[in-house]
Design an enzyme around this catalytic site. Structure first.
Site, mmCIF file in Angstrom:
data_model
loop_
_atom_site.group_PDB
_atom_site.id
_atom_site.type_symbol
_atom_site.label_atom_id
_atom_site.label_comp_id
_atom_site.label_asym_id
_atom_site.label_seq_id
_atom_site.Cartn_x
_atom_site.Cartn_y
_atom_site.Cartn_z
ATOM 1 C CE LYS A 66 -4.310 -1.702 2.010
ATOM 2 N NZ LYS A 66 -5.380 -1.419 2.966
ATOM 3 C CB ILE A 155 0.939 7.592 25.302
ATOM 4 C CG1 ILE A 155 0.322 8.991 25.426
ATOM 5 C CG2 ILE A 155 2.293 7.588 25.942
ATOM 6 C CD1 ILE A 155 -1.153 9.019 25.367
#
Ligand code: ATR
Length: 280
Positions: A66, A155
């Site tokens: 992709k 995070i």
């Protein structure tokens, strides 16, 4: 010459795209065919040149090509630029190749089809901060849904993604678990729960509010542990079959100018996957 289309990837045998597009050709009386082609990483450039030379009218791109295909295309549309990934190639009349990405918009359309009129004014929580999360987040914002918050095992990646999407925020998995009841729409984009290989849930859904919508982009299995636990808490759920069908439908529209039937196709694919799951 009869028009032909393809999907390229490695592996490719498992792809359900040929079955889906060929079935839409029949339904819409289009004289064309769609075939799977196995292309290894080393052969990608050669494959793109060959597809063009052999008169392929358009093709889908799946794992692992992709992103790698981008340098071999002539135009990259904004949807693919945002995701740095192409899943649909159109061969234009002058022979140039245009890459786009229908995954994000495919997800939004599947959500709208499953929950018509129920998505406005919901706070959105996206679990995950990879390519899928990025595409879905930008597509949601473009359709005016949100505000959007990201949570992710790492995070830093959630913070980085939120710095790119205007108005969005990021938080740790623990904070997301603690404030889960605030979110009316929760979207699971990680690989946790996929193919039974990564058991478990990416986040504890204990604090989920009744009636909130939980969407998982995984469709194999049809019902992940997160969806099972969410149903137990009286949430509305949706699996990834709709996203798969709608990304294909949007590619179909680009190539043929016709919107194929998606609801019937979701049912067919669900049966192929051996289940009776319904979005509810
Ligand atoms: P995709 O294009 O499918 O989004 P990706 O870009 O590799 O794939 O992103 C994978 C996502 O799944 C990431 O959010 C990843 O979290 P990290 O950023 O912490 O790696 C998440 N993910 C994958 N395996 C996971 C696991 N076992 N537990 C929690 N999150 C996981």
């Amino acid at each position: 010459m009869r028009k032909w289309f393809a999907v390229i990837g490695d592996p490719i045998e498992q792809s359900m795209s040929p079955k889906m597009h060929n079935s839409w050709f029949i339904e819409n009386e289009i004289d064309a065919t769609y075939i799977p082609i196995h292309v290894s990483k080393a052969d990608l450039k050669e494959a793109v040149m060959s597809l063009k030379r052999l008169g392929c009218s358009g093709w889908n791109v799946t794992v692992p090509h992709k992103t790698a295909i981008i340098p071999f295309l002539d135009h990259i549309d904004p949807s693919a630029k945002i995701m740095n990934a192409v899943n649909t190639v159109e061969v234009l009349s002058d022979g140039t190749l245009r890459g786009s990405n229908t995954d994000g918009i495919g997800f939004v359309r599947s959500l709208e089809e499953a929950f018509p009129g129920q998505l406005d004014n919901k706070k959105v929580l996206i679990i995950g901060a990879g390519g899928a999360a990025r595409g879905i987040a930008f597509a949601l914002q473009e359709s005016n849904y949100g505000p959007i918050a990201f949570t992710n095992r790492t995070i830093e990646k959630a913070l980085e993604l939120s710095s790119e999407l205007l108005g969005s925020t990021a938080m740790s998995i623990e904070s997301a678990e603690a404030s889960l009841q605030e979110y009316g729409l929760i979207i699971q984009t990680t690989s946790v729960g996929m193919n039974f290989s990564q058991q478990g849930v990416p986040l504890n859904p204990e604090n989920l509010a009744e009636g909130s919508i939980v969407a998982d982009i995984i469709y194999n299995p049809l019902e992940t542990e997160l969806l099972t636990k969410s149903l137990e808490r009286n949430a509305l759920t949706m699996n990834g079959t709709g996203m798969f069908v709608h990304q294909g439908a949007f590619a179909f529209e680009k190539w043929h100018g016709i919107q194929p039937n998606t609801e019937k196709m979701i049912e067919k694919i669900t049966i192929t996957l051996g289940g009776s799951y319904v979005n509810r």
